[in-house]
Design a protein around this motif. Structure first.
Motif, PDB file in Angstrom:
ATOM      1  N   MET A   1      -0.802  26.998  46.203  1.00 51.29           N
ATOM      2  CA  MET A   1      -1.706  27.299  45.256  1.00 51.29           C
ATOM      3  C   MET A   1      -1.349  28.820  44.749  1.00 51.29           C
ATOM      4  O   MET A   1      -0.997  29.735  45.438  1.00 51.29           O
ATOM      5  N   HIS A   2      -1.090  28.799  43.310  1.00 50.24           N
ATOM      6  CA  HIS A   2      -0.601  30.046  42.744  1.00 50.24           C
ATOM      7  C   HIS A   2      -1.862  30.919  42.309  1.00 50.24           C
ATOM      8  O   HIS A   2      -2.785  30.497  41.589  1.00 50.24           O
ATOM      9  N   LEU A   3      -2.137  31.995  42.825  1.00 43.30           N
ATOM     10  CA  LEU A   3      -3.224  33.017  42.822  1.00 43.30           C
ATOM     11  C   LEU A   3      -2.701  34.159  41.897  1.00 43.30           C
ATOM     12  O   LEU A   3      -1.521  34.768  42.139  1.00 43.30           O
ATOM     13  N   PRO A   4      -3.497  34.530  40.873  1.00 34.84           N
ATOM     14  CA  PRO A   4      -3.280  35.639  40.171  1.00 34.84           C
ATOM     15  C   PRO A   4      -3.178  36.834  40.836  1.00 34.84           C
ATOM     16  O   PRO A   4      -3.941  37.146  41.991  1.00 34.84           O
ATOM     17  N   ALA A   5      -2.254  37.701  40.503  1.00 36.80           N
ATOM     18  CA  ALA A   5      -1.929  38.924  41.294  1.00 36.80           C
ATOM     19  C   ALA A   5      -3.128  39.958  41.737  1.00 36.80           C
ATOM     20  O   ALA A   5      -3.405  40.377  42.603  1.00 36.80           O
ATOM     21  N   GLU A   6      -4.028  40.080  40.533  1.00 37.85           N
ATOM     22  CA  GLU A   6      -5.052  40.861  40.627  1.00 37.85           C
ATOM     23  C   GLU A   6      -6.181  40.606  41.927  1.00 37.85           C
ATOM     24  O   GLU A   6      -6.965  41.222  42.190  1.00 37.85           O
ATOM     25  N   LEU A   7      -5.939  39.241  41.950  1.00 38.22           N
ATOM     26  CA  LEU A   7      -6.932  38.364  43.003  1.00 38.22           C
ATOM     27  C   LEU A   7      -6.744  39.201  44.247  1.00 38.22           C
ATOM     28  O   LEU A   7      -7.676  39.187  45.167  1.00 38.22           O
ATOM     29  N   LEU A   8      -5.488  39.408  44.615  1.00 36.28           N
ATOM     30  CA  LEU A   8      -5.183  39.989  45.824  1.00 36.28           C
ATOM     31  C   LEU A   8      -5.754  41.073  46.435  1.00 36.28           C
ATOM     32  O   LEU A   8      -5.487  41.596  47.594  1.00 36.28           O
ATOM     33  N   ASP A   9      -6.489  41.931  45.474  1.00 36.53           N
ATOM     34  CA  ASP A   9      -6.947  43.187  45.836  1.00 36.53           C
ATOM     35  C   ASP A   9      -8.459  43.066  46.396  1.00 36.53           C
ATOM     36  O   ASP A   9      -9.239  43.953  46.309  1.00 36.53           O
ATOM     37  N   VAL A  10      -8.914  41.822  46.439  1.00 40.00           N
ATOM     38  CA  VAL A  10     -10.336  41.705  46.829  1.00 40.00           C
ATOM     39  C   VAL A  10     -10.599  42.272  48.030  1.00 40.00           C
ATOM     40  O   VAL A  10      -9.859  42.074  49.150  1.00 40.00           O
ATOM     41  N   ARG A  11     -11.714  42.820  48.102  1.00 39.84           N
ATOM     42  CA  ARG A  11     -12.223  43.286  49.354  1.00 39.84           C
ATOM     43  C   ARG A  11     -13.271  42.732  50.255  1.00 39.84           C
ATOM     44  O   ARG A  11     -13.319  43.078  51.452  1.00 39.84           O
ATOM     45  N   ALA A  12     -13.846  41.682  49.658  1.00 40.48           N
ATOM     46  CA  ALA A  12     -14.839  40.885  50.175  1.00 40.48           C
ATOM     47  C   ALA A  12     -14.734  39.438  49.648  1.00 40.48           C
ATOM     48  O   ALA A  12     -14.216  39.396  48.372  1.00 40.48           O
ATOM     49  N   ILE A  13     -14.982  38.305  50.490  1.00 39.92           N
ATOM     50  CA  ILE A  13     -14.933  37.100  49.718  1.00 39.92           C
ATOM     51  C   ILE A  13     -16.470  36.491  50.239  1.00 39.92           C
ATOM     52  O   ILE A  13     -16.489  36.438  51.693  1.00 39.92           O
ATOM     53  N   GLN A 213     -14.840  43.720  42.983  1.00 47.63           N
ATOM     54  CA  GLN A 213     -13.798  43.647  43.975  1.00 47.63           C
ATOM     55  C   GLN A 213     -14.064  42.456  44.815  1.00 47.63           C
ATOM     56  O   GLN A 213     -13.597  42.524  45.931  1.00 47.63           O
ATOM     57  N   VAL A 214     -15.065  41.615  44.523  1.00 41.93           N
ATOM     58  CA  VAL A 214     -15.312  40.699  45.265  1.00 41.93           C
ATOM     59  C   VAL A 214     -15.033  39.074  44.733  1.00 41.93           C
ATOM     60  O   VAL A 214     -15.225  38.790  43.377  1.00 41.93           O
ATOM     61  N   ALA A 215     -14.463  38.217  45.552  1.00 44.12           N
ATOM     62  CA  ALA A 215     -14.337  36.733  45.191  1.00 44.12           C
ATOM     63  C   ALA A 215     -15.451  36.115  45.795  1.00 44.12           C
ATOM     64  O   ALA A 215     -16.222  36.475  46.628  1.00 44.12           O
ATOM     65  N   GLY A 216     -15.995  34.937  45.138  1.00 45.09           N
ATOM     66  CA  GLY A 216     -17.075  33.950  45.743  1.00 45.09           C
ATOM     67  C   GLY A 216     -16.747  32.730  45.386  1.00 45.09           C
ATOM     68  O   GLY A 216     -16.209  32.235  44.413  1.00 45.09           O
ATOM     69  N   LEU A 217     -17.052  31.773  46.624  1.00 46.04           N
ATOM     70  CA  LEU A 217     -16.829  30.453  46.554  1.00 46.04           C
ATOM     71  C   LEU A 217     -18.041  29.562  46.588  1.00 46.04           C
ATOM     72  O   LEU A 217     -19.044  29.898  47.435  1.00 46.04           O
ATOM     73  N   GLY A 218     -18.355  28.823  45.553  1.00 49.79           N
ATOM     74  CA  GLY A 218     -19.423  27.987  45.490  1.00 49.79           C
ATOM     75  C   GLY A 218     -19.340  26.568  45.067  1.00 49.79           C
ATOM     76  O   GLY A 218     -18.391  26.423  44.296  1.00 49.79           O
ATOM     77  N   ASP A 219     -20.625  25.848  45.203  1.00 50.96           N
ATOM     78  CA  ASP A 219     -20.474  24.691  44.507  1.00 50.96           C
ATOM     79  C   ASP A 219     -21.813  24.282  43.776  1.00 50.96           C
ATOM     80  O   ASP A 219     -21.959  23.333  42.871  1.00 50.96           O
ATOM     81  N   GLY A 288       8.458  56.312  46.286  1.00 50.19           N
ATOM     82  CA  GLY A 288       7.169  57.042  45.659  1.00 50.19           C
ATOM     83  C   GLY A 288       6.830  56.129  44.607  1.00 50.19           C
ATOM     84  O   GLY A 288       5.711  56.640  44.018  1.00 50.19           O
ATOM     85  N   GLN A 289       7.265  54.999  44.330  1.00 50.56           N
ATOM     86  CA  GLN A 289       6.814  54.070  43.012  1.00 50.56           C
ATOM     87  C   GLN A 289       5.550  53.477  43.755  1.00 50.56           C
ATOM     88  O   GLN A 289       5.688  52.842  44.777  1.00 50.56           O
ATOM     89  N   PRO A 290       4.775  53.125  42.904  1.00 48.21           N
ATOM     90  CA  PRO A 290       3.514  52.164  43.504  1.00 48.21           C
ATOM     91  C   PRO A 290       3.943  50.930  44.054  1.00 48.21           C
ATOM     92  O   PRO A 290       4.872  49.988  43.116  1.00 48.21           O
ATOM     93  N   GLY A 291       3.408  50.248  44.912  1.00 53.56           N
ATOM     94  CA  GLY A 291       3.709  48.893  45.275  1.00 53.56           C
ATOM     95  C   GLY A 291       3.059  47.847  44.378  1.00 53.56           C
ATOM     96  O   GLY A 291       2.217  48.208  43.402  1.00 53.56           O
ATOM     97  N   HIS A 292       2.892  46.867  45.071  1.00 60.90           N
ATOM     98  CA  HIS A 292       2.153  45.369  44.496  1.00 60.90           C
ATOM     99  C   HIS A 292       0.782  45.700  44.549  1.00 60.90           C
ATOM    100  O   HIS A 292       0.374  46.597  45.453  1.00 60.90           O
ATOM    101  N   ALA A 293      -0.203  45.178  43.647  1.00 60.81           N
ATOM    102  CA  ALA A 293      -1.511  45.331  44.053  1.00 60.81           C
ATOM    103  C   ALA A 293      -2.007  45.027  45.374  1.00 60.81           C
ATOM    104  O   ALA A 293      -3.091  45.370  45.622  1.00 60.81           O
ATOM    105  N   GLY A 294      -1.494  44.056  46.025  1.00 59.92           N
ATOM    106  CA  GLY A 294      -2.035  43.268  47.119  1.00 59.92           C
ATOM    107  C   GLY A 294      -1.954  44.504  48.199  1.00 59.92           C
ATOM    108  O   GLY A 294      -0.950  45.224  48.345  1.00 59.92           O
ATOM    109  N   HIS A 295      -2.867  44.525  48.974  1.00 60.85           N
ATOM    110  CA  HIS A 295      -2.993  45.425  50.341  1.00 60.85           C
ATOM    111  C   HIS A 295      -4.064  45.040  51.192  1.00 60.85           C
ATOM    112  O   HIS A 295      -5.053  44.182  51.065  1.00 60.85           O
ATOM    113  N   ALA A 296      -3.981  45.506  52.438  1.00 62.94           N
ATOM    114  CA  ALA A 296      -5.108  45.251  53.229  1.00 62.94           C
ATOM    115  C   ALA A 296      -5.679  46.517  53.596  1.00 62.94           C
ATOM    116  O   ALA A 296      -5.158  47.573  53.962  1.00 62.94           O
ATOM    117  N   ARG A 297      -7.024  46.571  53.562  1.00 63.17           N
ATOM    118  CA  ARG A 297      -7.937  47.812  53.948  1.00 63.17           C
ATOM    119  C   ARG A 297      -7.857  47.902  55.150  1.00 63.17           C
ATOM    120  O   ARG A 297      -8.052  47.230  56.099  1.00 63.17           O
TER     121      ARG A 297
END
Length: 297
Positions: A1-13, A213-219, A288-297
């Motif tokens: 599944m291809h996920l948008p890069a900005e989704l990788l920064d979510v802190r909670a699901i 900063q949150v993703a949510g899954l529902g139906d 010193g350049q910024p990395g990709h948006a994804g990280h683990a807190r």
């Protein structure tokens, strides 16, 4: 599944259970439990947001071997599994419960009520077997239908076939404007002022996490109020149309462990982004350049 890069920064699901985390057998699979544990280990807070009673909702995190936050009875109960007492419990007005029971009896459908600790059904209906199948370890009581509790109720429901609720859909919504059709065979009504979003917003505040900063899954329809408030609402393939309408991302069917696949893909993409960022940082001219948006807190 291809996920948008900005989704990788979510802190909670946040995850609904029935129709989302749970499969067609109403159980949360070992694969899904492993995915929740891996999410927690990666520093992303998994939050259970469900219509199930509190004990059944807590069991999802317990089975995954993690602690955390649970929202049960569609927001009427909120729990931190590290504390003995619920964070809050809201109950319905007795007259609202009585009105729903009276409507059910007049319409020849089954009324059900949840308290903070058990589920109560009429002794002559079919809902008991259904609830036991969905919640095998939870307390379900049978009583004469006219003796259903009116006090201490965290959620009341109308249970019938899909076809019968289709016939009654307009009448139910007119009689009970707060009622939501969480599944094809269930309408649910909770305490005034209590819903999944109210409870989730309070938990996010405790965690210091912004809704963006949150993703949510529902139906189900009961997921629309909170999904529409988070940064990344995600609809299951089996979701009702109002959920699909607010979602930014659509994934597979709950019967195919689509929630687990989503988490697995998210964590893999975060790990790849972290490796890519580390590789760029180690190259000449990239210090010193910024990395990709994804990280683990």
């Amino acid at each position: 599944m291809h996920l948008p890069a900005e989704l990788l920064d979510v802190r909670a699901i946040a995850f609904d259970v029935d129709g989302t985390l749970a499969g067609a057998d109403h159980l949360v699979s070992p694969r899904t439990l492993r995915a929740l544990a891996a999410l927690d280990a990666a520093g992303v807070e998994p939050i259970v947001v469900t219509g199930r009673i509190a004990d059944a909702a807590v069991e999802v995190l317990t089975a995954a071997g993690i602690d955390g936050y649970v929202i049960a009875s569609n927001g009427a109960v909120a729990v931190d599994t590290r504390q003995a007492e619920p964070l809050h419990t809201a109950v319905m007005a007795a007259q609202d419960v009585a009105a729903l029971v009276a409507f059910a009896l007049a319409a020849d459908v089954e009324p059900l009520v949840f308290t903070a600790t058990d589920m109560v059904v009429g002794e002559d209906g079919i809902a008991y077997d259904y609830l036991v199948a969905v919640h095998p370890d939870s307390v379900t009581r049978k009583v004469p239908v006219r003796s259903l509790p009116r006090d201490g109720v965290t959620k009341a429901m109308l249970f019938a076939t899909t076809e019968r609720l289709d016939e009654l859909d307009d009448a139910v919504r007119a009689a009970f404007p707060r009622a939501v059709r969480s599944m094809d065979n269930v309408f649910e009504l909770g305490p005034a002022g209590a819903d999944k979003w109210v409870a989730l917003a309070a938990i996010l505040h405790r965690l210091g996490i912004e809704p963006s900063q949150v993703a949510g899954l529902g139906d189900g329809e009961n997921d629309v109020p909170w999904l529409s408030q988070v940064g990344w609402p995600v609809a299951m393939d089996n979701a009702r149309e109002p959920v699909k309408a607010v979602a930014r991302l659509h994934i597979g069917h709950h019967g195919d462990d689509a929630a687990a696949a989503f988490v697995e893909d998210l964590l893999a993409a975060r790990a790849a982004a972290s490796r890519d960022a580390a590789g760029h940082a180690g190259r000449p001219g990239h210090a010193g350049q910024p990395g990709h948006a994804g990280h683990a807190r």
